[in-house]
Design a protein around this motif. Structure first.
Motif, mmCIF file in Angstrom:
data_model
loop_
_atom_site.group_PDB
_atom_site.id
_atom_site.type_symbol
_atom_site.label_atom_id
_atom_site.label_comp_id
_atom_site.label_asym_id
_atom_site.label_seq_id
_atom_site.Cartn_x
_atom_site.Cartn_y
_atom_site.Cartn_z
ATOM 1 N N ARG A 125 1.616 2.488 19.760
ATOM 2 C CA ARG A 125 1.982 2.816 18.138
ATOM 3 C C ARG A 125 1.098 2.133 17.315
ATOM 4 N NH1 ARG A 125 8.040 3.374 17.121
ATOM 5 N NH2 ARG A 125 7.561 5.253 18.199
ATOM 6 N N GLN A 126 0.528 2.860 16.344
ATOM 7 C CA GLN A 126 -0.345 1.849 15.431
ATOM 8 C C GLN A 126 0.241 1.688 14.236
ATOM 9 O OE1 GLN A 126 -3.927 1.116 16.227
ATOM 10 N NE2 GLN A 126 -2.715 1.391 18.032
ATOM 11 N N SER A 127 0.047 0.696 13.527
ATOM 12 C CA SER A 127 1.010 0.090 12.230
ATOM 13 C C SER A 127 -0.189 -0.307 11.311
ATOM 14 C CB SER A 127 2.100 -0.543 12.557
ATOM 15 O OG SER A 127 1.789 -1.759 13.092
ATOM 16 N N ARG A 128 0.514 -0.749 10.082
ATOM 17 C CA ARG A 128 -0.362 -1.432 9.012
ATOM 18 C C ARG A 128 -1.091 -2.495 9.694
ATOM 19 N NH1 ARG A 128 0.429 -5.787 6.050
ATOM 20 N NH2 ARG A 128 2.784 -5.915 6.745
ATOM 21 N N PHE B 2 0.963 -1.294 0.039
ATOM 22 C CA PHE B 2 0.024 0.081 0.037
ATOM 23 C C PHE B 2 1.049 1.225 -0.019
ATOM 24 C CE2 PHE B 2 -2.619 -3.168 2.012
ATOM 25 C CZ PHE B 2 -3.501 -3.219 1.393
ATOM 26 N N SER B 3 0.742 2.233 -0.900
ATOM 27 C CA SER B 3 1.347 3.354 -1.082
ATOM 28 C C SER B 3 0.262 4.602 -0.881
ATOM 29 C CB SER B 3 1.961 3.640 -2.389
ATOM 30 O OG SER B 3 3.036 2.607 -2.550
ATOM 31 N N VAL B 4 0.495 5.056 0.406
ATOM 32 C CA VAL B 4 -0.633 6.121 0.889
ATOM 33 C C VAL B 4 -0.120 7.568 0.298
ATOM 34 C CG1 VAL B 4 -1.579 4.835 2.713
ATOM 35 C CG2 VAL B 4 0.333 6.319 2.995
ATOM 36 N N GLY C 249 9.048 4.922 12.653
ATOM 37 C CA GLY C 249 8.504 5.351 14.186
ATOM 38 C C GLY C 249 7.195 6.104 14.175
ATOM 39 N N ILE C 250 6.374 6.396 13.244
ATOM 40 C CA ILE C 250 5.407 6.835 13.019
ATOM 41 C C ILE C 250 4.089 6.172 13.454
ATOM 42 C CG2 ILE C 250 4.183 8.504 11.523
ATOM 43 C CD1 ILE C 250 6.297 9.122 10.248
ATOM 44 N N SER C 251 3.236 6.771 14.346
ATOM 45 C CA SER C 251 2.104 5.939 14.597
ATOM 46 C C SER C 251 0.965 6.461 13.847
ATOM 47 C CB SER C 251 1.431 5.959 16.053
ATOM 48 O OG SER C 251 0.272 5.520 16.490
ATOM 49 N N PHE C 252 0.397 5.395 12.982
ATOM 50 C CA PHE C 252 -0.637 6.231 11.857
ATOM 51 C C PHE C 252 -1.752 5.071 11.779
ATOM 52 C CE2 PHE C 252 2.671 3.402 9.940
ATOM 53 C CZ PHE C 252 1.730 2.718 9.170
ATOM 54 N N TRP D 235 0.885 16.115 -1.324
ATOM 55 C CA TRP D 235 0.827 16.140 -3.060
ATOM 56 C C TRP D 235 2.130 15.740 -3.477
ATOM 57 C CZ3 TRP D 235 3.037 20.257 -6.309
ATOM 58 C CH2 TRP D 235 2.602 20.257 -7.500
ATOM 59 N N ARG D 236 1.787 14.914 -4.382
ATOM 60 C CA ARG D 236 2.996 14.206 -5.219
ATOM 61 C C ARG D 236 3.817 13.347 -4.254
ATOM 62 N NH1 ARG D 236 4.362 18.708 -10.041
ATOM 63 N NH2 ARG D 236 2.439 18.389 -11.041
ATOM 64 N N TYR D 237 3.230 12.728 -2.943
ATOM 65 C CA TYR D 237 4.208 12.238 -2.235
ATOM 66 C C TYR D 237 3.605 10.969 -1.818
ATOM 67 C CZ TYR D 237 7.503 12.446 1.979
ATOM 68 O OH TYR D 237 8.372 12.217 2.781
ATOM 69 N N PRO D 238 3.717 9.926 -2.523
ATOM 70 C CA PRO D 238 3.246 8.703 -2.145
ATOM 71 C C PRO D 238 4.473 8.009 -1.226
ATOM 72 C CG PRO D 238 4.027 8.606 -4.222
ATOM 73 C CD PRO D 238 3.978 10.037 -3.883
ATOM 74 N N ILE D 239 3.994 7.193 -0.317
ATOM 75 C CA ILE D 239 5.004 6.596 0.578
ATOM 76 C C ILE D 239 4.196 5.267 0.897
ATOM 77 C CG2 ILE D 239 3.886 7.815 2.785
ATOM 78 C CD1 ILE D 239 7.024 7.743 3.785
ATOM 79 N N ARG D 240 5.193 4.213 1.009
ATOM 80 C CA ARG D 240 4.789 3.088 1.458
ATOM 81 C C ARG D 240 4.623 2.883 2.852
ATOM 82 N NH1 ARG D 240 7.165 -1.623 -2.576
ATOM 83 N NH2 ARG D 240 6.715 -0.752 -4.451
ATOM 84 N N LEU D 241 3.511 1.843 3.472
ATOM 85 C CA LEU D 241 3.306 1.939 4.766
ATOM 86 C C LEU D 241 4.533 1.561 5.699
ATOM 87 C CD1 LEU D 241 -0.206 0.339 4.592
ATOM 88 C CD2 LEU D 241 0.600 2.843 4.784
#
Length: 737
Positions: free
Chosen positions: A84-87, A38-40, A57-60, A44-50
């Motif tokens: 911390r939340q992850s994929r 998954f690439s969220v 170390g980001i909780s998302f 803008w113009r900034y896809p990033i993989r989970l």
């Protein structure tokens, strides 16, 4: 400040013209590991993989599409979001529907005792004091080596950082760090917030509506508290205007609103958000009924009731003058922006005038625009597979050609077993995958026939879990004594994932290479030299990253690689056929199944008793009860359509195909093998208007031409003054013509 010199102008432009969200991009993963990547779009113009967010170390968590679903689930209390939340904390189906992420600030996204904070410069501050805001931002950007500054969806700015040994409190007064007290008659405590600090138990949205101007989301700067607040407090001194001393300004409560545990009901959660957004306060829950108090009420009366029944959410109040009904009323009848769908009317789903005309037999079912049919009944009888002996001879002829057989792509279901059995009966040798249910069933059939020409191939990880804790020096001293076939499978597996070949690079350097050729993993190719074919799982074969292309829409089972598409369809057909077969829906009487699929299922979709229909048939029928009759009617019209000839009259063509007179004439002209004489649209329009005023719809029906072209010609003639527009959609010749 060269990189920031145009920032204020960009804020104004963004406020006037916001960006749009983008849906999360989903691609199939490699043949090992999770099934999808998954690439969220976090900006803008900034896809990033989970996994990149996880490594940072980001909780998302995922968010949905604006305007109603671009937020995370309501916090029902507990400790979940403090961790911390992850994929892996969210179902794959939710990520498939996501349009960005929500990042938890404070402790969940902390690293090395530095807590995540977002400093929001509101658009109002940029409008009221652009120079002061820009000076503050310039100071923050200059204070760190890797600044991170984001242009928000509404035209504000967000400085993201991790603050050492500090956590900003989660109270309204603390979060609304800079504001101006502007009381109104409706709200004596109104304030314009200029700067907000989100830290403890907070969150910020990240999607394609935001634009990262400087920095990298996975590498925010670390800043000391003193440095951060030195710049912010300078701005605060210039803009902050609390209530004058002596005025009784109501202090914002430091207590959060009581959470409402709605047990996961989506409708009740949406209703809760609607109540909170309108200023209602939650009081308590009793016996499934949720009690609320009026906006701005200091009395916890709880006389406004909310509950769910029969998949509908109901509201009523026990006191007058609340703006809510005093009798039980669906919430969708009160507010139309809750995100809850209103109940389907008793008359059924809303349909077009064309559908109604077909129901009333005023229009042919062929007059409805439909996509091309996906499924058709196969002509002829069932396929003849031949005898086992005939198939064995045929397969042996294939193997005698000295061709390399990569995989057996046999018919779905029993065809694989049938083809394999045919070959083995003729003294063939087959290698079977040990973990395949197909191979196990096939081997059992061979054993029942006293056939022993079955060879098993072990994977590198075979029995590795049982021996991996044994020290390497002990294992290497007596390799393969415990039944395992490889002494270094993990390193080989890692290389394979990257597309390498461990047989060529790792194995020759292994200290037990010679023993492996005799008794280990490499000994199997030697033993299988006499094997002419090998039954593999075709999905595994074609999901090898060295052989496949994953372009397409994987979530819908659409691949550009024809081989992969064929493998997917074969497996989907097999799965659907098994489900139908196990439930007995294909053989037991008085059973029916509605299958929404575009794949032909052997011996199911091509049966005489199976009816094939599209969504338009279902809309005309209005339900399953009338569906067989609707399908029969449409098929009758299709039969009449196929019987139309050049001798058919125009009225018959109009009736059967549901077309206009001009369209029927064009169809007949084509059937008669001639090209229609194209009278210019201008002349046809003049001819029709010579008889009086005509509406646009009448002209389109009477004139031979495309409706769009006719409308364009009407506009051109009006612009040149050759005809006049009497009123809307009504035309005539000019006076005196």
């Amino acid at each position: 400040m060269n990189s920031l010199k145009d920032i204020i102008q960009r804020c104004h432009q963004r406020h006037k013209k916001p960006l749009r969200q983008r849906k999360t991009r989903v691609t199939p993963a490699l043949y090992k590991g999770p099934p999808y990547n998954f690439s969220v779009y976090c900006a803008w113009r900034y896809p990033i993989r989970l996994y990149e967010l996880e490594q940072a170390g980001i909780s998302f968590m995922p968010i949905g599409r604006a305007p109603y679903h671009d937020h995370g689930p309501e916090d029902f209390g507990g400790e979940r979001f403090l961790k911390r939340q992850s994929r892996e904390d969210w179902q794959s189906s939710i990520w498939h529907r996501s349009w960005g992420v929500q990042v938890y600030t404070g402790v969940p996204s902390a690293r090395d005792d530095a807590q995540w904070h977002d400093i929001h410069f509101k658009y109002a501050a940029i409008c009221n004091a652009p120079d002061a805001v820009l000076t503050c931002i310039d100071a923050l950007v200059s204070a760190v080596a890797n600044p991170m500054l984001t242009l928000t969806k509404s035209g504000g700015l967000r400085f993201s950082c991790r603050v050492q040994n500090y956590l900003h409190p989660n109270t309204n007064e603390a979060k609304q760090y800079i504001y101006k007290h502007i009381p109104t008659s409706e709200n004596p405590h109104h304030r314009d917030v200029y700067l907000e600090i989100v830290g403890d138990k907070g969150y910020s949205r990240w999607d394609a509506r935001y634009e990262i101007l400087i920095g990298n989301l996975v590498n925010p700067p670390i800043i000391a508290k003193e440095v951060l607040f030195a710049s912010i407090d300078t701005l605060r001194a210039a803009l902050h205007q609390p209530a004058p001393s002596g005025e009784t300004e109501l202090e914002p409560s430091t207590q959060t609103t009581p959470t409402v545990a709605f047990c996961g009901s989506t409708h009740l959660n949406l209703a809760r958000v609607a109540f909170l957004e309108r200023g209602f306060s939650y009081v308590a829950e009793k016996d499934g009924i949720y009690h609320w108090s009026q906006p701005d009420s200091s009395i916890g009366d709880g006389h406004i009731l909310l509950w769910e029944r029969d998949d509908d959410v109901w509201v009523r109040t026990a006191i007058p003058d609340t703006g809510l009904p005093m009798e039980a009323t669906r919430i969708t009848d009160i507010w139309d922006d809750t995100g809850i769908l209103p109940p389907v009317p008793t008359t059924g789903l809303p349909v077009t005038d064309e559908i109604l005309a077909v129901r009333e037999a005023k229009l042919s079912p062929l007059g409805i625009k439909r996509p091309s049919p996906v499924l058709r009944k196969q002509e002829g009888e069932n396929r003849d597979y031949g005898t086992l002996e005939e198939n064995a001879v045929h397969m042996q002829q294939v193997f005698n050609r000295d061709a390399r057989i990569l995989g057996l792509m046999a018919e779905a279901g029993g065809g694989k077993r049938y083809a394999a059995a045919s070959y083995v009966l003729n003294d063939g040798v087959i290698s079977l995958s040990a973990k395949s249910s197909l191979s196990q069933e096939t081997e059992q059939r061979f054993q029942n026939r006293n056939v022993s020409s079955v060879a098993h191939r072990r994977t590198r990880n075979y029995l590795w879990e049982q021996v991996k804790e044994i020290p390497a020096e002990i294992r290497m001293a007596t390799p393969f004594q415990h039944g395992n076939v490889c002494e270094d499978p993990k390193r080989c597996e890692t290389l394979e994932k990257k597309g390498g070949n461990p047989n060529e690079s790792i194995c020759p350097q292994c200290p037990v290479y010679t023993e492996c050729q005799q008794r280990g993993y490499l000994s199997q190719p030697t033993a299988l030299k006499s094997v002419a074919a090998q039954i593999l799982n075709p999905v595994r074969l074609f999901l090898d990253p060295r052989h496949s292309k994953y372009d397409g829409e994987a979530e819908f089972g659409i691949y550009k690689d024809e081989r992969l598409q064929h493998v997917y369809e074969q497996n989907a057909v097999g799965l659907l056929s098994q489900i139908i077969g196990r439930t007995g829906l294909n053989r037991l009487p008085n059973k029916a199944i509605v299958l929404l699929a575009s794949l032909p299922l052997p011996d199911i979709t091509d049966r005489p008793e199976t009816s094939l229909f599209d969504w338009e048939d279902f809309e005309v029928a209005g339900g399953l009860d009338q569906l067989p009759e609707t399908i029969a009617t449409r098929e009758r019209f299709e039969a009449e359509r196929d019987s139309l000839t050049a001798e058919s009259d125009r009225e018959k063509v109009e009736q059967v195909l549901g077309v206009s007179r001009s369209q029927a004439n064009r169809i007949l002209m084509k059937l008669r093998g001639g090209k229609p004489f194209r009278v210019p649209l201008r002349d046809q329009i003049f001819s029709q208007l010579a008889n009086g005023e005509k509406k646009t719809a009448e002209l389109i029906d009477l004139i031979d031409g495309h409706p769009g072209s006719i409308k364009n010609e009407l506009k051109r003639l009006v612009d040149t003054g050759e005809i006049v527009k009497v009123r809307r959609s009504m035309y005539a010749l000019p006076p005196g013509v």
